[in-house]
Each structure stands twice: as C-alpha cells, then as structure tokens.
Write an enzyme that holds these catalytic residues in place. Structure first.
Site, PDB file in Angstrom:
ATOM      1  CG  ASN A   7     -10.894  16.586   0.313  1.00 28.55           C
ATOM      2  OD1 ASN A   7     -11.433  15.609  -0.206  1.00 28.55           O
ATOM      3  ND2 ASN A   7     -10.758  16.454   1.533  1.00 28.55           N
ATOM      4  NE  ARG A  83      -9.862  12.195  -1.352  1.00 28.97           N
ATOM      5  CZ  ARG A  83     -10.805  11.670  -0.633  1.00 28.97           C
ATOM      6  NH1 ARG A  83     -11.899  12.478  -0.369  1.00 28.97           N
ATOM      7  NH2 ARG A  83     -10.861  10.381  -0.448  1.00 28.97           N
ATOM      8  CG  HIS A 172      -8.949   7.272   3.038  1.00 26.70           C
ATOM      9  ND1 HIS A 172      -9.932   6.002   3.458  1.00 26.70           N
ATOM     10  CD2 HIS A 172      -9.979   8.046   2.574  1.00 26.70           C
ATOM     11  CE1 HIS A 172     -11.283   6.088   3.482  1.00 26.70           C
ATOM     12  NE2 HIS A 172     -11.235   7.622   2.988  1.00 26.70           N
ATOM     13  NE  ARG A 233     -17.766   3.789   0.421  1.00 25.74           N
ATOM     14  CZ  ARG A 233     -16.751   4.267   0.563  1.00 25.74           C
ATOM     15  NH1 ARG A 233     -15.582   3.847  -0.255  1.00 25.74           N
ATOM     16  NH2 ARG A 233     -16.623   5.613   0.912  1.00 25.74           N
ATOM     17  CD  GLU A 380      -8.863  13.573   3.006  1.00 30.04           C
ATOM     18  OE1 GLU A 380      -8.333  12.402   2.240  1.00 30.04           O
ATOM     19  OE2 GLU A 380      -9.809  13.479   3.300  1.00 30.04           O
TER      20      GLU A 380
END
Ligand code: ADP
Length: 600
Positions: A7, A83, A172, A233, A380
């Site tokens: 990941n 990922r 996501h 961001r 994840e």
C-alpha cells in the site's frame, strides 16, 4: 491465498502478508516519511532510521526483503497486490500487472501524481524483486464504479467531456469498501441493510455515501483534489480562483499543481499537515491552528449532511484513517449538531475509543442515537489483498465464464433505399462512432418513429446499410408508440409489424421489421469452445450488479469469427438488472458489470 499487499501512499509504504482465507495478517512492515530526514522503517519491534535519500524503489526493496524473510516458514508469497490510486477510464477493476499495463498506467499518472508515481515505482521494484508470481493492481476508483451518472458527471459541454474523458472517479475505494463491510459485520448485518456515510480522514481525505452496499456519491472527483480539506490539498475551491491566480499571479500549470497538491490544506493554513501538532498548537491558543480545525470539521460536517440527503437518511456515520481513527476532537467537531439526522455522539465513548487488531470497530454514539456513529480501523492492505485474491481465483478456474455486457438503446438498421427516401437521393450515412462488432458503426443520422399512440424522436441509425430495414425498440418504447414488437433475433423479420419513419427529406411506412431484440451474446468460435456452447444455443446469464442481481434466461448465443465477446441487452433489461449505462455513444454502452453464463 498468501498475498503480499503493498500500500504505497504519497509519503509512506505499508505492507502486509495476508492469508486471505482467514483475513489474518501473517507479517507486516512499513516505512514512513519517505524522502524526508525523518524516514523510518518499522516492523514489529524493529525500527531504524533510513535517511532522506531513500527513494520509493529502495523503500519497496527494503520492505520486500523483510517480507520475504518473514514469509519463510509461513509458506511462499503467492501473489503481490498493489494499491494504485488512479487507473483512468481504462483501469477500474483489479488488473494483472505487466510491462504493457504499467506503461498505460504511466500515461494516466498525472491525474494523481502524488500517489501514482511512487506506487508505480514500487510496483516496478516489486516485479523485478519477485518476478515469478502474479502482481495485481487494485484501484482506489473501483468501489466507485457504481456511482450513478448524476454523481459521476460534471456539468460541462458534452464534446469537452467526451474528448478529454472528464468525469468524476472517486478514490479511497478500498478503504470505504472495508468500512462498509467491517461496520456491517460489527452491527451483525450486511452492507445491503445500511446507509453509511464513510469519512476517511487521513492525509488524503474523502467522504462516501454508501447506500445499501453501493457507492452512490463521493467527495473526490476526477482527481483526488476535490472535496474535503486535506493534509496538503485544499479540497473544494471555486474554479474561478484558479482562473484568477492564472490571470493575476500568472501561475502556470506546474505552479498550480504544486499549490493544490503540496502547499494547501492543513499545511497551507498552519505550516504543518500533522493534525496532532495542529491540535496541540490550537490548545495553546494558536489562531491559524484553531481556524484549520474549524474549517476542516465544518467541511466534513457539510458533506455528512449532504450525503444523508443524497441517501434519504443515514444509518451509520463512520470514521477511519489516521485522523478519523485517532482524533476524538475532530470526530466531536464533525458530529456536532447532527441530532436532526438522529446522530448523537457519546462524548465519553468518543474520548475512550481505542482500536486494535482485536477490536477493529468501536461505537461512539449515544445508546439512544438512532443513527450509529462508529470508528473503524483502516485496513487497506486486507481490502487490497482480498480484491486481488478474487481476481486470481477467477483466473485460476479452468473455465472462467465471465462476459462483458453492453446496453443497446433503441436504434434502426435501414436499407440504402430507405435511407434515400428519408434523407434524399444518393445520401450516404456518416460515421459517428464505431461499434465493438467489426465494421459496424453508429451513424450521425437519426429518424423519428411514429406509432398509432406516440412518437420517438432521435432514434439512432446504424451503418453500414443492410438488405432489410430493422428497427429495434424496447418494451417501454412499445407502450409509447402503441405497437407490438415481437421478440426476435436480428434478421428474423417474418411476420413482424411495420412502422412509420420520418427523416429530414421524407416520411415512409415500412411494411415490417419492427422488433424487440432477443437477448444475445456475440462470441468468436474460440470463445464458444471455451464456454462449451454453439451458435444458436440458449443459455442463462447471471448478472451480479450489487443490489439488483438478476439471471436472464432465453439468451441466444451467436458465434462468428467477426464477433467480439459481448452480451447485448436493451435499456429496459439493463435497468431491471441495475446495470449502469456508460457515458459514451448512444447505441452500445458497456455495462459496468459482467455476466456469468450457466448452461441450461
Ligand atoms: P495517509 O493518508 O498518508 O495514509 P494517515 O491515514 O496515516 O495518512 O493519516 C495521517 C494523519 O493522521 C496525519 O495528519 C496525522 O497527524 C493524523 N493523526 C495520526 N494520529 C493522530 C492522533 N492521535 N490525533 C490526531 N491526528 C492524528
């Protein structure tokens, strides 16, 4: 299956060796702050400094060495799952990685530069480190393949959208999918029973509305810049601001990219993207940090309210990610004044919520709260490994029977003589878009169908012209026109009714040719052999569309060397099975699901 999940984030790589049958983590390691002086390797008790010059490739190799060592005695690593944040239009579902796929992914990486570039570097390092096993890319966009068109589309002109592939993807996905499954399991139910607002609050952050198991709205858009305030961001910004910066500050693309991806959000507001530090400084009276917390939580709360409205209510509000899992303060602020949604926080439970591998979900709502508020431990790596395992197990089945589905809107195949009656002498159809079947195309021209009860305008013509006129409509169209169109396979036009056609240069009534197309699958002889079917066989096809699963019977197999494997349904059938229509073309639009043949 024993899958190594890699990941790769914008500044970290987490990896875990997972036994997917039991969801057990056999080993794990991570490297954080890659490219910074604080870069550090962690594996269980082990930890060491790496230094600023460690690249993503080097970090990946260090982790792979660690994992290979750990795997000894546990059994060999059978596959690596990577990922990848953005796969563009082409890659949505988990995909086997090879050189060609990597090159295609390089081409879309500017859509998510913070994440894709390091992830692809990692993937290349892993593929050369462990070359003999399957490497699978799992995309953050996959879970959002179910977004309805109204949530997927920007209100921009169609030609611009089509030309540049502009649409919302959402990100996501593996995390939101994990939240929905873990929450449902914790509440002893299934995702199909719940409307969840899932808030992934990490360095990147997004909210998703998961309505009965399907992502129906999400805050990130074409790129991971839209939506919530994030580490670096800004999330939602009036696009006019960017125009203004280009005009008055003369910012170019590279400067805007840097501003939006690395210098804004929490960092832009406070100088750091570390929420722990921001909370500490805010508690000491630092004004910019206080403002950052207020702005951050306000944006999350705004999205929670909006997504409850999108779903017509909410059963669970879930928090995950570094901030979502760890910051009681942010959870408190994000859920203030949500009583009108039936969501009431229990302050003590919120403060005391502690997650661990033994307790991966904690409820923090008041026992009397109608909507539950939960904290979910992000995993994840498990979600990525599971998705890769699904792909690999399908591939290893000796006879994988999956077929893509395309949706046909009403359309007409006309003879050249009829074309000339409607469009003028010598008229030639103009190509609008090629269809998947060789040589066929959707023409630019349309006609109006006129029945005893009503009219249907804008019915697309298909080319090239055929020997006979054939008009294909759906059951719903029959009602509009006031006609009966028998269910027929293409070309079988005996005893079919006619219909009146209107074009720009004339009107004519054809004596026959009006049909509702029989469900069918086009396939090549080698596909037919693989499926064990023959031309004109009748089969059943099961569509798994998340929420509207349907098995279609009476599906005719059509075999020809010219055919590309594809099942064709009309719009009524596609709607009944919950198949989302794509945004391209008007005749053949690939469904976002695949069918599975079962022989009768
Ligand atoms: P990524 O998106 O890179 O995977 P994470 O999910 O690890 O990021 O989240 C990183 C964010 O979580 C950082 O802003 C960090 O400060 C924040 N965070 C981690 N622990 C805490 C904590 N105990 N309290 C507040 N924020 C925290």
């Amino acid at each position: 299956m024993r899958i190594l999940a890699l990941n790769c984030g914008s500044s970290s790589i987490k990896c875990a060796l997972i036994e997917t049958a039991t969801s057990r983590r056999l080993a794990e390691a991570r490297i954080e702050q890659i490219g910074k002086s604080k870069a550090r390797f962690h594996a269980g008790e082990k930890t060491r400094e790496l230094g600023e010059s460690t690249s993503f490739e080097q970090a990946a190799t260090i982790l792979l060495e660690e994992m290979q060592g750990a795997a000894q005695g546990l059994g060999a690593i059978q596959a690596v799952a990577h990922r990848i944040v953005h796969g563009g239009e082409r890659f949505i579902q988990p995909t086997r990685l090879d050189k060609a796929t990597l090159a295609e992914l390089d081409a879309v990486s500017e859509l998510a530069p913070l994440h894709n570039l390091p992830a692809l570097a990692c993937a290349r390092a892993a593929m050369s480190f462990i070359p003999d096993i399957e490497h699978v890319a799992v995309f953050d966009t996959a879970f959002h393949a179910t977004l309805p068109t109204r949530a997927k589309q920007y209100a921009l002109p169609k030609d611009v959208v089509d030309r540049f592939g502009i649409r919302r993807f959402g990100f996501h996905g593996t995390s939101h999918s994990h939240v929905s499954h873990a929450t449902a399991a914790h509440l002893l139910t299934t995702p199909q029973q719940l409307r969840i607002v899932s808030c992934h609050l990490g360095n990147g952050a997004s909210v998703t509305a998961i309505e009965y198991g399907r992502s129906v709205e999400t805050s990130m858009g074409m790129t991971p810049l839209e939506g919530l305030v994030m580490g670096t961001r800004p999330g939602d910004v009036d696009p006019g601001v960017l125009l203004e910066l280009m005009r008055s500050a003369k910012m170019n693309e590279a400067q805007l990219n840097d501003l939006l991806n690395t210098r804004s959000g929490l960092k832009g507001l406070t100088g750091t993207n570390d929420m722990r530090e921001i909370e500490t400084r805010a508690s000491q009276g630092d004004e910019p940090c206080r403002l950052a917390i207020t702005l951050y939580s306000h944006r999350v709360r705004k999205y929670i309210g909006a997504y409850a409205a999108v779903m017509g209510g909410v059963d669970v509000i879930a928090f995950t990610g570094g901030i979502g899992e760890n910051s009681a303060l942010i959870r408190h602020r994000c859920t203030q004044r949500l009583e009108f949604l039936g969501a009431v926080l229990d302050e003590d439970r919120n403060r005391d919520a502690k997650l661990s591998s033994a307790q991966s979900v904690a409820q923090i709502s008041d026992p009397a709260s109608r909507a539950r508020i939960v904290v979910v431990r992000a995993d994840e790596e498990l979600a990525i490994a599971r998705e890769a395992a699904v792909l690999l197990s399908q591939r290893s089945q000796p006879d994988s029977l999956r077929i893509p589905v395309a949706v046909s809107a009403r359309h007409a195949h006309l003879s050249q003589a009829t074309v000339e009656r409607l469009f003028g002498e010598g008229y030639q159809l103009q190509v609008r878009a090629p269809l998947s079947q060789t040589g066929q195309y959707a023409a630019q021209e349309t006609v109006t169908l006129i029945g005893p009860r009503g009219k249907l305008a804008g019915v697309r013509l298909m080319g090239p012209p055929r020997g006979h006129d054939q008009i294909e409509i759906s059951r719903t169209d029959e009602f509009v026109l006031g006609v009966d169109a028998p269910v027929r396979i293409s070309g079988d036009l005996n005893n079919t009714p006619g219909i009146t056609l209107e074009g720009p240069k004339g009107t004519m009534t054809i004596p026959n040719g009006l049909i509702t197309a029989r469900r069918h699958i086009h396939m090549s002889p080698s596909d037919a052999e693989r499926f064990g079917v023959q031309d004109h066989d009748t089969v059943e096809v099961r569509i798994d569309s998340q929420g509207r699963d349907l098995t279609f019977g009476d599906v005719t197999v059509r075999v020809s060397p010219d055919f590309t494997l594809e099942m064709h349904l009309d719009t009524d059938e596609a709607n009944a099975a919950g198949i989302e229509r794509g945004d391209k073309g008007e005749l053949e639009e690939r469904g976002e699901v695949e069918g599975r043949i079962t022989r009768k």
